[in-house]
Design a protein around this motif. Structure first.
Motif, PDB file in Angstrom:
ATOM      1  N   VAL A  35      15.405   2.482  -2.350  1.00 62.88           N
ATOM      2  CA  VAL A  35      14.522   2.300  -3.388  1.00 62.88           C
ATOM      3  C   VAL A  35      13.121   3.051  -3.034  1.00 62.88           C
ATOM      4  CG1 VAL A  35      13.516   0.324  -4.748  1.00 62.88           C
ATOM      5  CG2 VAL A  35      15.646  -0.088  -3.877  1.00 62.88           C
ATOM      6  N   PRO A  36      12.682   4.040  -3.750  1.00 59.02           N
ATOM      7  CA  PRO A  36      11.578   4.558  -3.692  1.00 59.02           C
ATOM      8  C   PRO A  36      10.336   3.642  -4.149  1.00 59.02           C
ATOM      9  CG  PRO A  36      12.606   5.397  -5.572  1.00 59.02           C
ATOM     10  CD  PRO A  36      13.586   4.623  -4.951  1.00 59.02           C
ATOM     11  N   VAL A  37       9.423   3.238  -3.409  1.00 61.25           N
ATOM     12  CA  VAL A  37       8.454   2.209  -3.674  1.00 61.25           C
ATOM     13  C   VAL A  37       7.262   2.145  -2.492  1.00 61.25           C
ATOM     14  CG1 VAL A  37       9.489   0.178  -2.354  1.00 61.25           C
ATOM     15  CG2 VAL A  37       8.155  -0.331  -4.548  1.00 61.25           C
ATOM     16  N   ASP A  38       6.270   1.794  -3.063  1.00 68.98           N
ATOM     17  CA  ASP A  38       5.102   1.687  -2.029  1.00 68.98           C
ATOM     18  C   ASP A  38       5.357   0.411  -1.210  1.00 68.98           C
ATOM     19  OD1 ASP A  38       2.539   1.013  -0.863  1.00 68.98           O
ATOM     20  OD2 ASP A  38       1.450   2.281  -1.852  1.00 68.98           O
ATOM     21  N   ASP A  39       5.546   0.696   0.161  1.00 64.91           N
ATOM     22  CA  ASP A  39       5.857  -0.571   0.941  1.00 64.91           C
ATOM     23  C   ASP A  39       5.005  -1.205   1.769  1.00 64.91           C
ATOM     24  OD1 ASP A  39       5.164   1.297   2.764  1.00 64.91           O
ATOM     25  OD2 ASP A  39       7.334   1.611   3.744  1.00 64.91           O
ATOM     26  N   ALA A  40       3.707  -1.070   0.998  1.00 64.93           N
ATOM     27  CA  ALA A  40       2.381  -1.885   1.991  1.00 64.93           C
ATOM     28  C   ALA A  40       1.428  -2.295   0.951  1.00 64.93           C
ATOM     29  CB  ALA A  40       1.905  -0.776   2.892  1.00 64.93           C
ATOM     30  N   ALA A  53      11.915   2.355   0.765  1.00 64.32           N
ATOM     31  CA  ALA A  53      10.943   3.413   1.430  1.00 64.32           C
ATOM     32  C   ALA A  53       9.713   4.265   0.608  1.00 64.32           C
ATOM     33  CB  ALA A  53      12.083   4.552   1.762  1.00 64.32           C
ATOM     34  N   ASP A  54       8.870   4.508   1.212  1.00 63.52           N
ATOM     35  CA  ASP A  54       7.715   5.061   0.841  1.00 63.52           C
ATOM     36  C   ASP A  54       7.768   6.502   0.702  1.00 63.52           C
ATOM     37  OD1 ASP A  54       5.298   5.250  -0.347  1.00 63.52           O
ATOM     38  OD2 ASP A  54       4.372   3.532   0.848  1.00 63.52           O
ATOM     39  N   ALA A  72      -0.758   4.229  -3.010  1.00 66.33           N
ATOM     40  CA  ALA A  72      -1.849   4.261  -2.043  1.00 66.33           C
ATOM     41  C   ALA A  72      -1.448   5.313  -1.027  1.00 66.33           C
ATOM     42  CB  ALA A  72      -1.965   2.827  -1.194  1.00 66.33           C
ATOM     43  N   THR A  73      -0.205   5.594  -0.854  1.00 69.66           N
ATOM     44  CA  THR A  73       0.131   6.827   0.052  1.00 69.66           C
ATOM     45  C   THR A  73      -0.431   7.830  -0.189  1.00 69.66           C
ATOM     46  OG1 THR A  73       2.247   5.490   0.861  1.00 69.66           O
ATOM     47  CG2 THR A  73       2.009   7.927   1.460  1.00 69.66           C
TER      48      THR A  73
END
Length: 271
Positions: free
Chosen positions: A245-250, A225-226, A21-22
């Motif tokens: 960890v790279p991941v969408d955070d929201a 973190a995004d 989504a970012t």
């Protein structure tokens, strides 16, 4: 046990990885602000070298899987699920080490609406094997600069996880807290722990300013973190953050449950 393949499929289906989504515009704006040392984006980290926009883009391409092409300026950003899986493995390894050594641990989040359950489950698991989950400075007032000016927040803990609450919220332990990028809460918590002569954390687990603020002070820190959070990846590259960890955070909080199970299993902390 959740297999790696099943988790990869979940990451993509829930948009925790893959196209997220970012937006690309938001990510590139964060890289520009970080290059200018804007404190809203450095999150308490004082970089040890100059990071230009192209340096950051290359770093984020390597760590997250975003496009390294500076001409790609719009649309959804992308996280490579393989990098997310590798990050989760490294993250779990640091939790396993903390569990083996029974060290004091601090959890804190600037994304309580989404990530509180993820961190609370990890806090419970570490507590059950003898780690002290720290909760200093409960109720302390913290003045944080926001886009609306300086606002006063209250520090609270839910399930062993620190967060800040909006002004006027007076029910400790209930509901969720405020979205925050500030490193001030972790500084207040660490100051309170030191002045109270209690143990200091040997590991800080969280996101945003919790991770960067702790890492800047020389405390081992790991987190999520995004693509628009370059500070954590810079901290990792400079050796002040142990695992990101790279991941969408929201996304929806329930979508992080498979990640929780995976991490607990990898860290040998499953009940």
């Amino acid at each position: 046990m959740l297999s790696t393949g099943a988790l990869r499929a979940h990451l993509l289906a829930a948009r925790l990885a893959g196209p997220v989504a970012t937006s690309r515009e938001v990510s590139l704006r964060s890289y520009r602000l970080f290059a200018a040392r804007d404190p809203r984006v450095t999150l308490g980290l004082d970089p040890g070298r100059g990071w230009g926009e192209l340096d950051l883009l290359r770093l984020m391409a390597d760590k997250c899987g975003v496009s390294a092409d500076p001409a790609h300026v719009s649309g959804p950003d992308v996280i490579d699920p393989e990098r997310t899986l590798a990050g989760l493995d490294a993250f779990a390894g640091r939790l396993a080490d903390a569990a083996r050594r029974r060290v004091p641990v601090l959890f804190g989040t600037g994304h309580p609406h989404r990530l509180l359950g993820f961190y609370a489950a990890l806090a419970d698991a570490l507590s059950s094997v003898g780690c002290t989950v720290l909760t200093p400075a409960q109720g302390r007032c913290i003045d944080i600069t926001t886009r609306f000016g300086v606002r006063t927040y209250n520090l609270d803990y839910v399930g062993g996880v620190a967060l800040v609450r909006e002004p006027g919220v007076r029910v400790p332990g209930g509901g969720t807290g405020a979205h925050s990028h500030s490193p001030l809460p972790v500084r207040v918590v660490l100051g309170a722990a030191a002045s109270g002569r209690g143990p200091l954390p040997e590991l800080v687990v969280g996101d945003h300013g919790w991770v960067c603020g702790a890492g800047q002070l020389g405390i081992e820190a790991i987190g999520l973190a995004d693509t628009d959070d370059p500070a954590l990846f810079v901290g990792e590259a400079e050796g002040r953050v142990s695992a990101v960890v790279p991941v969408d955070d929201a996304v929806r909080s329930a979508y992080y449950l498979p990640l929780t199970r995976y991490v607990l299993n990898r860290a040998a902390l499953s009940q």
